[in-house]
Design an enzyme around this catalytic site. Structure first.
Site, PDB file in Angstrom:
ATOM      1  N   GLN A  12       0.835  -1.202   0.000  1.00 57.47           N
ATOM      2  CA  GLN A  12       0.000   0.000   0.000  1.00 57.47           C
ATOM      3  C   GLN A  12       0.871   1.255   0.000  1.00 57.47           C
ATOM      4  O   GLN A  12       0.623   2.211  -0.731  1.00 57.47           O
ATOM      5  CB  GLN A  12      -0.917  -0.003   1.221  1.00 57.47           C
ATOM      6  CG  GLN A  12      -1.998   1.054   1.186  1.00 57.47           C
ATOM      7  CD  GLN A  12      -2.951   0.837   0.025  1.00 57.47           C
ATOM      8  OE1 GLN A  12      -3.295  -0.296  -0.317  1.00 57.47           O
ATOM      9  NE2 GLN A  12      -3.372   1.915  -0.596  1.00 57.47           N
ATOM     10  N   ASP A  67      -6.380  -5.685  -7.089  1.00 60.74           N
ATOM     11  CA  ASP A  67      -5.773  -4.679  -7.952  1.00 60.74           C
ATOM     12  C   ASP A  67      -5.655  -5.156  -9.390  1.00 60.74           C
ATOM     13  O   ASP A  67      -5.754  -4.353 -10.326  1.00 60.74           O
ATOM     14  CB  ASP A  67      -4.371  -4.326  -7.439  1.00 60.74           C
ATOM     15  CG  ASP A  67      -4.412  -3.441  -6.209  1.00 60.74           C
ATOM     16  OD1 ASP A  67      -5.474  -2.854  -5.929  1.00 60.74           O
ATOM     17  OD2 ASP A  67      -3.381  -3.341  -5.519  1.00 60.74           O
ATOM     18  N   GLU A  73     -11.097   2.272   1.780  1.00 58.24           N
ATOM     19  CA  GLU A  73     -11.147   1.793   0.394  1.00 58.24           C
ATOM     20  C   GLU A  73     -10.929   0.281   0.359  1.00 58.24           C
ATOM     21  O   GLU A  73     -11.714  -0.462  -0.214  1.00 58.24           O
ATOM     22  CB  GLU A  73     -10.062   2.507  -0.411  1.00 58.24           C
ATOM     23  CG  GLU A  73      -9.927   2.016  -1.849  1.00 58.24           C
ATOM     24  CD  GLU A  73      -8.710   2.579  -2.544  1.00 58.24           C
ATOM     25  OE1 GLU A  73      -8.660   2.502  -3.774  1.00 58.24           O
ATOM     26  OE2 GLU A  73      -7.781   3.076  -1.861  1.00 58.24           O
ATOM     27  N   HIS A  74      -9.838  -0.169   0.957  1.00 59.92           N
ATOM     28  CA  HIS A  74      -9.538  -1.601   1.070  1.00 59.92           C
ATOM     29  C   HIS A  74      -9.565  -1.997   2.543  1.00 59.92           C
ATOM     30  O   HIS A  74      -8.946  -1.327   3.373  1.00 59.92           O
ATOM     31  CB  HIS A  74      -8.138  -1.926   0.532  1.00 59.92           C
ATOM     32  CG  HIS A  74      -7.890  -1.477  -0.883  1.00 59.92           C
ATOM     33  ND1 HIS A  74      -7.191  -0.327  -1.171  1.00 59.92           N
ATOM     34  CD2 HIS A  74      -8.255  -2.021  -2.065  1.00 59.92           C
ATOM     35  CE1 HIS A  74      -7.123  -0.187  -2.484  1.00 59.92           C
ATOM     36  NE2 HIS A  74      -7.763  -1.199  -3.050  1.00 59.92           N
ATOM     37  N   HIS A 110     -51.726  20.768 -14.437  1.00 60.41           N
ATOM     38  CA  HIS A 110     -51.626  19.351 -14.102  1.00 60.41           C
ATOM     39  C   HIS A 110     -53.024  18.753 -13.925  1.00 60.41           C
ATOM     40  O   HIS A 110     -53.337  17.675 -14.442  1.00 60.41           O
ATOM     41  CB  HIS A 110     -50.824  19.156 -12.802  1.00 60.41           C
ATOM     42  CG  HIS A 110     -49.347  19.309 -12.959  1.00 60.41           C
ATOM     43  ND1 HIS A 110     -48.771  20.486 -13.338  1.00 60.41           N
ATOM     44  CD2 HIS A 110     -48.329  18.426 -12.788  1.00 60.41           C
ATOM     45  CE1 HIS A 110     -47.452  20.323 -13.394  1.00 60.41           C
ATOM     46  NE2 HIS A 110     -47.156  19.075 -13.056  1.00 60.41           N
ATOM     47  N   HIS A 128       2.377   2.892  -3.207  1.00 65.48           N
ATOM     48  CA  HIS A 128       1.639   3.808  -4.083  1.00 65.48           C
ATOM     49  C   HIS A 128       2.197   5.229  -4.005  1.00 65.48           C
ATOM     50  O   HIS A 128       2.078   5.994  -4.946  1.00 65.48           O
ATOM     51  CB  HIS A 128       0.155   3.828  -3.705  1.00 65.48           C
ATOM     52  CG  HIS A 128      -0.612   2.666  -4.222  1.00 65.48           C
ATOM     53  ND1 HIS A 128      -0.905   2.498  -5.552  1.00 65.48           N
ATOM     54  CD2 HIS A 128      -1.152   1.603  -3.585  1.00 65.48           C
ATOM     55  CE1 HIS A 128      -1.594   1.390  -5.720  1.00 65.48           C
ATOM     56  NE2 HIS A 128      -1.760   0.821  -4.540  1.00 65.48           N
TER      57      HIS A 128
END
Length: 438
Positions: free
Chosen positions: A261, A362, A328-329, A421, A264
């Site tokens: 991680q 991924d 996220e994960h 209407h 990144h």
């Protein structure tokens, strides 16, 4: 990595700090003016503006005729990559396609009651723009994870934009992935200018209905600003993982996932555990494993800045923290991961067990790796085939069914002061005769 014990600190305050780190747009308000300027310039000058920004930001001197990748460039890309890479891409495409087809929303049978027929029709978008970031990595996986769900949905035209290198080229892996995925057109344009070009169209770049794909803060801000002119998938921030682990977890596995991680750069890596022993072992493993990484300097810097271990009193507190962060994960490495799963409320993608690293998601598992970040998993989901479908309701009433509904419609429309209407109902039931033109 920083180690915090929940009983020694104000954990609510620390969690608040963590959520600020995870925030997609926090602290980037100063860049908004620059992004707006780029967007307006693209709207006004089109291709000429793209030429200027490509030279300024990507250091690439490209004329409008050179924006689009040519067939010869794609053919040349195949010569530069290995056959095993192509086969791996093809296997990944098969897995992604199979999963996305499995979860695709189907048209349902009409709901019929006493002269009323209510249908729901799902139809694909006509065109989609896929943004694939540049930078240190080539990101062929991002091509697959954005493009294949769109193809499964039946999107008619898929346009890809991606930043070029200084010499105006695109990494061969990215081009091959695009070709294998069925991208229709590829353009050598990056940054906020690419998003603006896709949203409004230029002399060369076609306008699309929706823009998907991650990017830097300028790309993210541009997506926010153009929403309404085109649809977007989400506002994605830095990638993040929360690992919930017990005293049975393998420390070498945990450390490897934290490092993957942090690789990144930026990547936010958080371990939540009640085990002091595991914490000590993971810290040792991190020092050992990081020495073998090609990007060890940047990875270590990222881990020092964005890595954290939260030591809790028990597994229940681990779960509460995970739900609060809505990552996220989320990796669950416990003796009974499905039992923990039953208590999880918020996460973009969840990875169960010791042999399910985030890297599977991924690259090859099937669900898209385009996921909600910055705690937005509390109210949103990862990209899927269904994000490329539009839902239309189809309503059919018989005259008798309209008659049954008439009084209720009249009451509500009168309360709203909308006479037209009311008349549109009554005129069909001969309750108010239309005046013929003389």
């Amino acid at each position: 990595m920083q180690v915090l014990r929940t009983w020694e600190c104000n954990i609510d305050k620390e969690i608040k700090k963590l959520k600020q780190r995870l925030s997609v747009l926090d602290g980037f308000s100063n860049q908004r003016d620059a992004v707006l300027k780029i967007i307006r310039d693209i709207q006004k000058r089109g291709d000429k503006a793209i030429v200027s920004y490509s030279k300024r930001f990507d250091k690439a001197s490209l004329l409008p005729a050179e924006f689009q990748v040519k067939d010869e460039e794609i053919a040349e890309a195949y010569k530069k990559i290995s056959l095993p890479f192509v086969r791996s891409i093809q296997r990944a495409i098969t897995n992604i396609w199979t999963y996305q087809e499995h979860i695709r929303i189907r048209n349902i049978s009409p709901l019929k009651t006493h002269g009323v027929v209510l249908d729901t029709v799902y139809s694909p978008l006509e065109s989609v723009g896929v943004y694939v970031p540049g930078g240190a990595a080539s990101y062929p996986s991002t091509v697959l994870m954005n493009t294949i769900p769109a193809r499964v949905a039946g999107v008619g035209k898929i346009i890809m934009t991606t930043p070029p290198a200084k010499d105006g080229t695109i990494p061969p892996e990215r081009l091959v992935a695009a070709k294998e995925s069925g991208v229709n057109e590829i353009y050598k344009i990056g940054g906020a200018q690419a998003i603006a070009a896709l949203a409004f169209g230029t002399e060369t770049v076609p306008k699309v209905d929706k823009i998907v794909g991650p990017g830097n803060i300028f790309v993210t801000l541009a997506k926010r600003e153009i929403f309404g002119y085109a649809g977007i998938d989400m506002l994605a921030g830095p990638s993040e993982v929360v690992i919930v682990a017990d005293d049975r977890a393998n420390p070498s596995f945990v450390a490897s996932d934290l490092l993957s991680q942090a690789e990144h750069t930026p990547g936010i890596a958080i371990l939540v555990t009640f085990s002091e022993l595991l914490t000590e072992q993971v810290l040792v493993e991190l020092k050992l494993q990081i020495t073998n990484l090609k990007r060890r300097t940047d990875t270590k810097r990222c881990l020092d800045k964005f890595g954290i271990i939260l030591l809790t009193k028990n597994i229940d507190e681990c779960i509460d923290i995970a739900n609060t962060l809505a990552p996220e994960h989320l990796q669950i490495m416990t003796q009974n991961p499905r039992n923990v799963l039953s208590h999880i409320k918020h996460a973009g993608a969840i990875f169960l067990g010791s042999y399910t690293p985030v890297a599977l998601g991924d690259y090859i598992a099937g669900p898209s790796h385009v996921l909600p970040t910055g705690s937005t998993a509390r109210f949103s989901s990862g990209l899927s085939v269904n994000d490329f479908l539009k839902r239309s309701s189809v309503i059919t009433y018989s005259k008798s069914a309209l008659k049954d509904a008439c009084d209720d419609i009249v009451e509500i429309s009168k309360a709203e002061g909308l006479d037209a209407h009311t008349r549109s109902i009554q005129i069909r039931l001969n309750k108010e005769k239309s005046k013929s033109l003389k």
